[in-house]
Write a protein that holds these residues in place. Structure first.
Motif, PDB file in Angstrom:
ATOM      1  N   LEU A 174      42.773  46.133  32.413  1.00 34.77           N
ATOM      2  CA  LEU A 174      43.771  45.060  32.393  1.00 34.77           C
ATOM      3  C   LEU A 174      44.211  44.380  30.947  1.00 34.77           C
ATOM      4  O   LEU A 174      45.383  44.126  30.992  1.00 34.77           O
ATOM      5  CB  LEU A 174      42.914  43.649  32.899  1.00 34.77           C
ATOM      6  N   GLY A 175      44.032  44.630  30.287  1.00 32.94           N
ATOM      7  CA  GLY A 175      44.554  45.204  28.643  1.00 32.94           C
ATOM      8  C   GLY A 175      45.536  45.748  28.844  1.00 32.94           C
ATOM      9  O   GLY A 175      46.757  45.726  28.063  1.00 32.94           O
ATOM     10  N   LYS A 176      45.596  47.154  29.385  1.00 34.31           N
ATOM     11  CA  LYS A 176      46.429  47.825  29.406  1.00 34.31           C
ATOM     12  C   LYS A 176      47.855  47.598  29.905  1.00 34.31           C
ATOM     13  O   LYS A 176      48.869  47.408  29.091  1.00 34.31           O
ATOM     14  CB  LYS A 176      45.723  49.210  29.470  1.00 34.31           C
ATOM     15  N   ILE A 177      47.533  47.422  31.429  1.00 32.93           N
ATOM     16  CA  ILE A 177      48.769  46.692  32.124  1.00 32.93           C
ATOM     17  C   ILE A 177      49.614  45.012  30.924  1.00 32.93           C
ATOM     18  O   ILE A 177      50.657  45.222  31.636  1.00 32.93           O
ATOM     19  CB  ILE A 177      48.199  46.419  33.152  1.00 32.93           C
ATOM     20  N   GLY A 178      48.077  44.445  31.074  1.00 28.99           N
ATOM     21  CA  GLY A 178      49.194  43.059  30.274  1.00 28.99           C
ATOM     22  C   GLY A 178      49.876  41.994  31.149  1.00 28.99           C
ATOM     23  O   GLY A 178      50.447  41.450  30.298  1.00 28.99           O
ATOM     24  N   ASP A 179      48.979  42.142  32.446  1.00 29.23           N
ATOM     25  CA  ASP A 179      49.332  40.738  33.204  1.00 29.23           C
ATOM     26  C   ASP A 179      49.321  40.060  32.838  1.00 29.23           C
ATOM     27  O   ASP A 179      47.062  39.772  32.606  1.00 29.23           O
ATOM     28  CB  ASP A 179      49.408  41.373  34.074  1.00 29.23           C
ATOM     29  N   GLU A 180      49.682  38.721  32.688  1.00 31.43           N
ATOM     30  CA  GLU A 180      48.791  37.715  32.261  1.00 31.43           C
ATOM     31  C   GLU A 180      47.988  36.604  33.382  1.00 31.43           C
ATOM     32  O   GLU A 180      47.099  35.911  32.539  1.00 31.43           O
ATOM     33  CB  GLU A 180      49.834  36.088  32.268  1.00 31.43           C
ATOM     34  N   ARG A 181      48.270  37.483  34.570  1.00 33.75           N
ATOM     35  CA  ARG A 181      46.868  36.807  35.605  1.00 33.75           C
ATOM     36  C   ARG A 181      45.505  36.848  35.539  1.00 33.75           C
ATOM     37  O   ARG A 181      45.078  36.211  35.869  1.00 33.75           O
ATOM     38  CB  ARG A 181      47.199  37.590  36.730  1.00 33.75           C
ATOM     39  N   ALA A 182      45.438  38.171  34.382  1.00 33.82           N
ATOM     40  CA  ALA A 182      43.904  38.143  34.471  1.00 33.82           C
ATOM     41  C   ALA A 182      43.258  37.557  32.331  1.00 33.82           C
ATOM     42  O   ALA A 182      41.887  38.243  32.732  1.00 33.82           O
ATOM     43  CB  ALA A 182      44.188  40.116  33.796  1.00 33.82           C
ATOM     44  N   ILE A 183      44.542  36.954  32.617  1.00 29.35           N
ATOM     45  CA  ILE A 183      43.530  35.780  31.286  1.00 29.35           C
ATOM     46  C   ILE A 183      42.735  35.305  30.865  1.00 29.35           C
ATOM     47  O   ILE A 183      41.254  35.694  30.516  1.00 29.35           O
ATOM     48  CB  ILE A 183      44.698  35.310  30.052  1.00 29.35           C
ATOM     49  N   GLN A 184      42.758  34.484  32.179  1.00 29.14           N
ATOM     50  CA  GLN A 184      42.062  33.421  32.616  1.00 29.14           C
ATOM     51  C   GLN A 184      40.300  33.499  33.219  1.00 29.14           C
ATOM     52  O   GLN A 184      39.351  33.349  32.460  1.00 29.14           O
ATOM     53  CB  GLN A 184      42.341  32.529  33.592  1.00 29.14           C
ATOM     54  N   PRO A 185      40.540  34.500  34.331  1.00 27.33           N
ATOM     55  CA  PRO A 185      39.424  35.949  34.510  1.00 27.33           C
ATOM     56  C   PRO A 185      38.646  36.452  33.457  1.00 27.33           C
ATOM     57  O   PRO A 185      37.510  36.459  33.174  1.00 27.33           O
ATOM     58  CB  PRO A 185      40.480  36.830  35.612  1.00 27.33           C
ATOM     59  N   LEU A 186      39.577  37.082  32.295  1.00 29.58           N
ATOM     60  CA  LEU A 186      38.796  37.583  31.877  1.00 29.58           C
ATOM     61  C   LEU A 186      37.502  36.743  30.460  1.00 29.58           C
ATOM     62  O   LEU A 186      37.106  36.405  29.991  1.00 29.58           O
ATOM     63  CB  LEU A 186      39.904  38.152  30.304  1.00 29.58           C
ATOM     64  N   VAL A 187      38.419  35.191  30.030  1.00 28.35           N
ATOM     65  CA  VAL A 187      37.699  34.065  28.985  1.00 28.35           C
ATOM     66  C   VAL A 187      37.247  34.331  29.906  1.00 28.35           C
ATOM     67  O   VAL A 187      35.601  33.458  29.558  1.00 28.35           O
ATOM     68  CB  VAL A 187      38.927  33.168  28.532  1.00 28.35           C
ATOM     69  N   ASN A 188      36.855  33.210  31.413  1.00 28.65           N
ATOM     70  CA  ASN A 188      35.682  33.095  32.171  1.00 28.65           C
ATOM     71  C   ASN A 188      34.503  33.852  31.742  1.00 28.65           C
ATOM     72  O   ASN A 188      33.589  33.030  32.311  1.00 28.65           O
ATOM     73  CB  ASN A 188      36.609  32.629  33.893  1.00 28.65           C
ATOM     74  N   HIS A 189      34.698  35.165  31.686  1.00 30.58           N
ATOM     75  CA  HIS A 189      33.429  36.417  31.813  1.00 30.58           C
ATOM     76  C   HIS A 189      33.138  36.472  30.909  1.00 30.58           C
ATOM     77  O   HIS A 189      32.506  36.670  30.229  1.00 30.58           O
ATOM     78  CB  HIS A 189      34.442  37.562  32.877  1.00 30.58           C
ATOM     79  N   MET A 190      33.180  35.886  29.054  1.00 30.27           N
ATOM     80  CA  MET A 190      32.759  36.008  28.018  1.00 30.27           C
ATOM     81  C   MET A 190      31.419  34.935  27.967  1.00 30.27           C
ATOM     82  O   MET A 190      30.815  35.320  27.258  1.00 30.27           O
ATOM     83  CB  MET A 190      34.175  35.201  27.511  1.00 30.27           C
ATOM     84  N   PRO A 191      31.194  33.306  28.813  1.00 25.95           N
ATOM     85  CA  PRO A 191      30.304  33.714  28.599  1.00 25.95           C
ATOM     86  C   PRO A 191      28.790  34.738  28.555  1.00 25.95           C
ATOM     87  O   PRO A 191      28.064  34.165  27.791  1.00 25.95           O
ATOM     88  CB  PRO A 191      30.345  31.995  29.133  1.00 25.95           C
ATOM     89  N   ALA A 192      28.992  35.003  30.105  1.00 25.88           N
ATOM     90  CA  ALA A 192      27.517  35.849  30.522  1.00 25.88           C
ATOM     91  C   ALA A 192      28.099  37.256  29.972  1.00 25.88           C
ATOM     92  O   ALA A 192      26.853  37.552  30.594  1.00 25.88           O
ATOM     93  CB  ALA A 192      27.578  35.364  32.077  1.00 25.88           C
ATOM     94  N   ALA A 193      28.387  37.230  28.977  1.00 28.74           N
ATOM     95  CA  ALA A 193      28.380  38.681  28.641  1.00 28.74           C
ATOM     96  C   ALA A 193      27.979  39.220  27.541  1.00 28.74           C
ATOM     97  O   ALA A 193      27.787  38.267  27.101  1.00 28.74           O
ATOM     98  CB  ALA A 193      30.460  39.786  28.897  1.00 28.74           C
TER      99      ALA A 193
END
Length: 234
Positions: A174-193
């Motif tokens: 997702l980072g390599k592709i760089g699509d902005e749609r991935a930002i919020q899902p990635l942030v949402n997974h930060m607390p439990a990671a």
């Protein structure tokens, strides 16, 4: 001269009724030094419509030194049934190592919005015990990157997968592709990671770039000091 005429005569006989048992020989003929032999082999493979020939046909469609062989190889590919071609396109992405072939296969998958092919690439991320240098993580990542837009939503779904290798590869891709749609899902997974996964998410958001900044600013108010620090660093 006689050798070329013999090959041409054999290929033209096969052209009338191409059969599966001839496909391997025709693929060999597609690598012949004589352009006319290669051209007629491409035509015959197109008539045979055997998807096993697709990697070879794609190679000549993008890399053959003769423009007419390229043209007829592309024509041969277009004769194939796409549903049968799909698995061969995945094979090209994972095994060819040829950038032009990879771009061709990725473009076909993207244009057909081929979810089955995307899923086959993502399945390469599943843990199978010890990691070895022969595993297909990077070819699968590069294939998904070349396909691009159509892979983002399936990769986002992988963030909830129980397999940590699947999650790690999805985050990286997702980072390599760089699509902005991935930002919020990635942030949402930060607390439990875990700390390692948080670091991977941070790297992905950095790669996506400036569009990540508003979401990262919100993380500065998080009660978790580690998340605050990662957000500030990112």
């Amino acid at each position: 001269g006689k050798d070329v005429l013999l090959k041409m005569g054999a290929i033209r006989v096969i052209q009338e009724k191409p059969k599966e048992e001839y496909v391997a020989s025709l693929m060999d003929a597609l690598n012949d030094t004589d352009r006319l032999v290669r051209l007629n082999a491409a035509i015959t493979l197109g008539r045979a419509k055997d998807p096993l020939a697709i990697p070879s046909i794609i190679y000549h469609a993008v890399s053959d030194p003769d423009k007419d062989v390229k043209l007829y190889s592309l024509w041969a590919y277009r004769q194939m049934d796409y549903a049968q071609a799909s698995s061969q396109l995945v094979k090209v992405l994972l095994e060819s190592g040829n950038p032009d072939m990879i771009r061709f296969a990725a473009n076909e998958i993207r244009q057909k919005n081929d979810a089955k092919a995307v899923d086959a690439l993502i399945r390469c991320f599943q843990s199978k015990g010890f990691y070895t240098g022969y595993d297909l993580d990077m070819p699968a990542i590069n294939g998904l990157f070349e396909i691009g837009y159509a892979t983002v939503e399936p990769l986002v779904k992988c963030l909830d997968n129980d397999d940590s290798r699947m999650r790690a590869n999805a985050i990286y891709t997702l980072g390599k592709i760089g699509d902005e749609r991935a930002i919020q899902p990635l942030v949402n997974h930060m607390p439990a990671a875990s700390l390692e996964m948080r670091s991977r998410i941070s790297d992905a958001l950095i790669k996506i770039g400036r569009a990540s900044i508003p979401a990262l600013i919100k993380l500065l108010d998080n009660k978790d000091r580690e998340i605050k620090w990662i957000a500030a660093y990112s």
